[in-house]
Design a protein around this motif. Structure first.
Motif, PDB file in Angstrom:
ATOM      1  N   TYR A  39       1.957  -2.547   8.615  1.00 47.10           N
ATOM      2  CA  TYR A  39       2.682  -2.132   7.418  1.00 47.10           C
ATOM      3  C   TYR A  39       2.946  -3.360   6.561  1.00 47.10           C
ATOM      4  O   TYR A  39       2.915  -4.499   7.042  1.00 47.10           O
ATOM      5  N   SER A  40       3.226  -3.105   5.285  1.00 46.55           N
ATOM      6  CA  SER A  40       3.438  -4.201   4.351  1.00 46.55           C
ATOM      7  C   SER A  40       4.535  -5.143   4.842  1.00 46.55           C
ATOM      8  O   SER A  40       5.615  -4.701   5.223  1.00 46.55           O
ATOM      9  N   GLN A  42       4.851  -6.640   7.534  1.00 43.74           N
ATOM     10  CA  GLN A  42       5.186  -6.551   8.960  1.00 43.74           C
ATOM     11  C   GLN A  42       4.018  -7.060   9.796  1.00 43.74           C
ATOM     12  O   GLN A  42       2.952  -7.351   9.281  1.00 43.74           O
ATOM     13  N   GLU A  80       5.260   6.724   3.990  1.00 43.22           N
ATOM     14  CA  GLU A  80       5.461   5.600   4.914  1.00 43.22           C
ATOM     15  C   GLU A  80       4.236   5.319   5.786  1.00 43.22           C
ATOM     16  O   GLU A  80       4.222   4.344   6.544  1.00 43.22           O
ATOM     17  N   ASP A  81       3.224   6.160   5.681  1.00 42.45           N
ATOM     18  CA  ASP A  81       1.977   5.896   6.406  1.00 42.45           C
ATOM     19  C   ASP A  81       1.091   4.883   5.685  1.00 42.45           C
ATOM     20  O   ASP A  81       0.086   4.431   6.256  1.00 42.45           O
ATOM     21  N   SER A  82       1.442   4.542   4.463  1.00 39.93           N
ATOM     22  CA  SER A  82       0.655   3.550   3.731  1.00 39.93           C
ATOM     23  C   SER A  82       0.668   2.231   4.485  1.00 39.93           C
ATOM     24  O   SER A  82       1.735   1.671   4.768  1.00 39.93           O
ATOM     25  N   ALA A  83      -0.500   1.746   4.842  1.00 38.43           N
ATOM     26  CA  ALA A  83      -0.614   0.542   5.681  1.00 38.43           C
ATOM     27  C   ALA A  83      -2.078   0.201   5.848  1.00 38.43           C
ATOM     28  O   ALA A  83      -2.970   0.909   5.386  1.00 38.43           O
ATOM     29  N   TYR A  85      -4.954  -0.154   8.673  1.00 40.00           N
ATOM     30  CA  TYR A  85      -5.231   0.386   9.997  1.00 40.00           C
ATOM     31  C   TYR A  85      -6.486  -0.254  10.563  1.00 40.00           C
ATOM     32  O   TYR A  85      -7.528  -0.297   9.905  1.00 40.00           O
TER      33      TYR A  85
END
Lengths: 107, 115
Positions: A39-40, A42, A80-83, A85
């Motif tokens: 995640y952004s 993180q 919140e799934d934007s990340a 992978y």
């Protein structure tokens, strides 16, 4: 040789839509496969592993040995799934990451 | 719990200079990994330690890279001399037990820029 292929560098879906992040692997033995997520701002962290056959944050992934795939799916995407992978493969003593797919969930 | 600690977070050096990265794993974690991540790519495993023993360093460019994990706790990765192509993020990870399939916990990384 590319062991893990993630064909989509970027993927955008609308909130509430289904999402599928593709992963194909190259290995003739019994693979162990993982999805890691970042995640952004993180750290990279484990999302799920195929051997557990569990659902994490609504995501599932099924190993398809015939198609040598381990696609990550979620029926209803959330913002919140934007990340980023990453699909990953263990062969013997080596750990291989794919190049990653950046998922953006549009509100 | 601070998690895996890495320092420095950023490093800018000129080519041919030496550079070192430090990693402190999560307390009690026996396995430590060093990865290199080039821009737009996934992490690439360089070396894996089980306690103080390097069990796999096949991807470590040994002509200029070296690593050590004295006493089986923290670890240092060194590049000497650095080249332009070494610019990347260097990630450290640790896991609790032995075996490469164990859950890895990653540090924040060190971003190296070689000018």
């Amino acid at each position: 040789a590319q062991r893990v292929t993630q064909p989509e560098k970027l993927l955008s879906v609308f909130k509430g839509a289904p999402v599928e992040l593709k992963c194909n692997y190259s290995y003739s033995g019994s693979p162990e496969l993982f999805w890691y997520v970042q995640y952004s701002r993180q750290r990279l962290q484990l999302l799920l592993r195929h051997i557990s056959r569990e659902s994490i944050k609504g995501f599932t992934a099924d190993l398809n040995k015939g198609e040598t795939s381990f696609h990550l799916k979620k029926p209803f995407a959330q913002e919140e799934d934007s990340a980023m992978y990453y699909c990953a493969l263990v062969t013997g003593n080596q750990f291989y990451f794919g190049t990653g797919t950046s998922l953006t969930v549009i509100p | 719990e601070a998690g895996v600690v890495q320092s420095p977070r950023y490093k800018i050096i000129e080519k041919k200079q030496p550079v070192a990265f430090w990693c402190n794993p999560i307390s009690g974690h026996n396995t430590l990994y060093w990865y290199r991540q080039n821009l737009g790519q996934g992490p690439e495993l360089l070396i894996r330690y089980e306690n103080e023993e390097a069990v796999d360093d096949s991807q470590l460019p040994k002509d200029r890279f070296s690593a050590e994990r004295l006493k089986g706790v923290d670890s240092t990765l060194k590049i000497q001399p650095a080249e332009l192509g070494d610019s990347a993020v260097y990630l450290c990870a640790s896991s609790l037990v032995g075996g490469i399939t164990d859950t890895q916990y990653f540090g924040p990384g060190t971003r190296l820029t070689v000018l």
